[in-house]
Design a protein around this motif. Structure first.
Motif, short mmCIF file in Angstrom:
data_model
loop_
_atom_site.label_atom_id
_atom_site.label_comp_id
_atom_site.label_asym_id
_atom_site.label_seq_id
_atom_site.Cartn_x
_atom_site.Cartn_y
_atom_site.Cartn_z
N THR A 294 45.05 3.17 -20.61
CA THR A 294 45.45 1.90 -20.00
C THR A 294 46.68 2.09 -19.14
OG1 THR A 294 44.54 0.69 -21.89
CG2 THR A 294 46.09 -0.49 -20.46
N GLY A 295 46.51 1.82 -17.86
CA GLY A 295 47.63 1.82 -16.93
C GLY A 295 48.12 0.40 -16.72
N GLY A 296 47.96 -0.12 -15.51
CA GLY A 296 48.35 -1.51 -15.25
C GLY A 296 48.67 -1.73 -13.79
N ILE A 297 48.53 -2.96 -13.33
CA ILE A 297 48.83 -3.26 -11.93
C ILE A 297 50.31 -3.14 -11.62
CG2 ILE A 297 46.80 -4.70 -11.54
CD1 ILE A 297 48.67 -7.14 -11.92
N TRP A 298 51.15 -3.17 -12.66
CA TRP A 298 52.59 -3.08 -12.40
C TRP A 298 53.04 -1.64 -12.16
CZ3 TRP A 298 54.19 -6.97 -16.78
CH2 TRP A 298 53.78 -8.26 -16.38
N LEU A 299 52.07 -0.72 -12.12
CA LEU A 299 52.33 0.62 -11.61
C LEU A 299 52.33 0.65 -10.09
CD1 LEU A 299 49.97 2.64 -13.95
CD2 LEU A 299 52.44 2.95 -13.81
N TYR A 300 51.87 -0.43 -9.48
CA TYR A 300 51.62 -0.45 -8.04
C TYR A 300 52.66 -1.31 -7.32
CZ TYR A 300 47.24 1.97 -8.83
OH TYR A 300 46.31 2.91 -9.17
N PRO A 301 52.76 -1.15 -5.99
CA PRO A 301 53.85 -1.79 -5.26
C PRO A 301 53.71 -3.30 -5.13
CG PRO A 301 52.48 -0.49 -3.77
CD PRO A 301 52.00 -0.21 -5.15
N ASP A 302 54.84 -3.91 -4.84
CA ASP A 302 54.95 -5.34 -4.59
C ASP A 302 54.49 -5.65 -3.17
OD1 ASP A 302 55.81 -8.02 -4.91
OD2 ASP A 302 57.70 -7.55 -3.93
N ALA A 303 53.84 -6.81 -3.00
CA ALA A 303 53.50 -7.35 -1.69
C ALA A 303 52.84 -6.35 -0.77
CB ALA A 303 54.77 -7.91 -1.02
N PRO A 304 51.70 -5.79 -1.17
CA PRO A 304 51.01 -4.84 -0.29
C PRO A 304 50.49 -5.55 0.96
CG PRO A 304 49.59 -5.46 -2.10
CD PRO A 304 50.94 -6.08 -2.39
N VAL B 109 42.07 2.61 -16.71
CA VAL B 109 41.83 1.21 -16.38
C VAL B 109 43.19 0.54 -16.15
CG1 VAL B 109 40.93 -1.00 -17.19
CG2 VAL B 109 39.70 1.11 -17.72
N HIS B 110 43.30 -0.14 -15.01
CA HIS B 110 44.52 -0.85 -14.65
C HIS B 110 44.26 -2.36 -14.75
CE1 HIS B 110 46.43 2.83 -13.22
NE2 HIS B 110 45.39 3.07 -12.46
N PRO B 111 44.58 -2.98 -15.89
CA PRO B 111 44.30 -4.41 -16.03
C PRO B 111 45.22 -5.26 -15.16
CG PRO B 111 44.55 -3.36 -18.18
CD PRO B 111 45.06 -2.40 -17.16
N ALA B 112 44.67 -6.36 -14.65
CA ALA B 112 45.46 -7.42 -14.07
C ALA B 112 46.12 -8.21 -15.21
CB ALA B 112 44.58 -8.31 -13.20
N LEU B 113 46.69 -9.36 -14.91
CA LEU B 113 47.30 -10.19 -15.96
C LEU B 113 46.17 -10.73 -16.83
CD1 LEU B 113 49.57 -10.00 -13.78
CD2 LEU B 113 50.29 -12.27 -14.50
N VAL B 114 46.21 -10.39 -18.12
CA VAL B 114 45.09 -10.67 -19.02
C VAL B 114 45.22 -12.08 -19.59
CG1 VAL B 114 43.84 -9.92 -21.05
CG2 VAL B 114 44.95 -8.22 -19.57
N CYS B 115 44.14 -12.83 -19.49
CA CYS B 115 44.09 -14.20 -19.99
C CYS B 115 43.03 -14.30 -21.08
CB CYS B 115 43.75 -15.16 -18.85
SG CYS B 115 44.91 -15.09 -17.46
#
Length: 295
Positions: A106-116, A153-159
């Protein structure tokens, strides 16, 4: 398959565990407490008591099977040591196995840059918030283990029902409080429903491809309209209040900093490579599914 699961009693883990059992896999799961062990057992899996940072208590059991799905990361001061221990035991033990071993990490979208400038794809270089730096380092170590069949797998904000940002908004509305977050009104959040994400994890573990995929059903929605959707669902007013990070909080422990990132994410890779079809791809239907309307 014989699959070992860490984090099996968490929001994502419970959904993944349930889906694996439904698919007929034999599942064992790490449980830190008796309460967690009971949740695992009730879901149809075999609990193993132990701590994620102490691989001596669970490493052999995990590597005895066909695959490991790693969902446990505490993001506290012990998190880096725990991930280091996982990478170390895999590097040491796998060359002697003589058979393929699948890891879904498990990775995550917060590994990636802001405001692409365009929707994020998995090939974009990491630019993690400090609290995710150790995750980026661990992925790099895992990619260099030749005997490992790796999916990330890089999850978005999980709901999920009772958990995640939508539930936090609903709780604020029910108590007539503002929804307090690091995000601004125009901050773009990618979202994913827990059951949809669980389906992606199961597809990833059943595949043998080396891959990295975003788990994202709603590719982006601004926080202000998301707040409004929740308020309308509950028939209440709900305001948005942006907070600053505590002055005394170390950046490497500030996991909430991720909510300030404005991101749009493409799920095309998961759709193409794994045939993933999330049920919830728009925020309004996600809110209706997860937030009960008042009587």
């Amino acid at each position: 398959m014989n699959i070992f699961l860490t984090g099996g009693s968490g929001t994502i883990g419970r959904a993944v565990l349930t889906r694996l059992v439904e698919r007929g896999h034999k599942v064992s799961a790490l449980a830190r407490s008796q309460a967690s062990a009971a949740l695992v057992e009730d879901a149809g899996a075999q609990p193993l008591r132990g701590d994620i940072g102490d691989t001596a208590t669970w490493g052999a059991a995990a590597l005895a099977g066909d695959a490991l799905i790693h969902l446990a990361n505490s993001f506290d001061s012990d998190a880096k040591a725990a991930e280091d221990a996982l990478a170390t035991i895999l590097k040491q033990a796998l060359p002697e196995r003589g058979s393929p071993f699948r890891l879904v990490y498990t990775g995550g979208i917060w590994l990636y840059p802001d405001a692409p400038p365009a929707p994020l794809r998995e090939s974009v270089p990491f630019a993690p918030i400090p609290a995710f730096a150790h995750v980026a380092e661990t992925i790099g170590r895992l990619e260099r283990i030749d005997a490992l069949s790796l999916a990330v797998v890089h999850p978005a904000l999980v709901c999920a029902p009772g958990a995640g940002p939508l539930e936090e908004m609903a709780e604020a509305a029910r108590s007539s409080q503002p929804f307090v977050t690091r995000a601004g009104a125009d901050t773009q959040w990618p979202l994913v429903e827990a059951g949809d994400l669980a389906d992606l994890y199961v597809r990833a573990v059943e595949s043998q491809e080396q891959l990295a995929v975003f788990g994202c059903g709603v590719e982006a929605i601004a926080v202000a309209p998301l707040v409004e959707f929740v308020a309308q669902r509950l028939g209440r007013s709900l305001s948005l209040e942006r907070e600053s990070p505590p002055a005394d909080l170390r950046p490497d422990l500030d996991i909430a900093a991720g909510y300030a990132l404005s991101q749009t994410v493409s799920s095309e890779t998961a759709r193409q490579q794994l045939g993933w079809r999330p049920r919830f791809t728009d925020a309004e239907s996600l809110v209706r599914a997860l937030i009960p309307a008042p009587d």
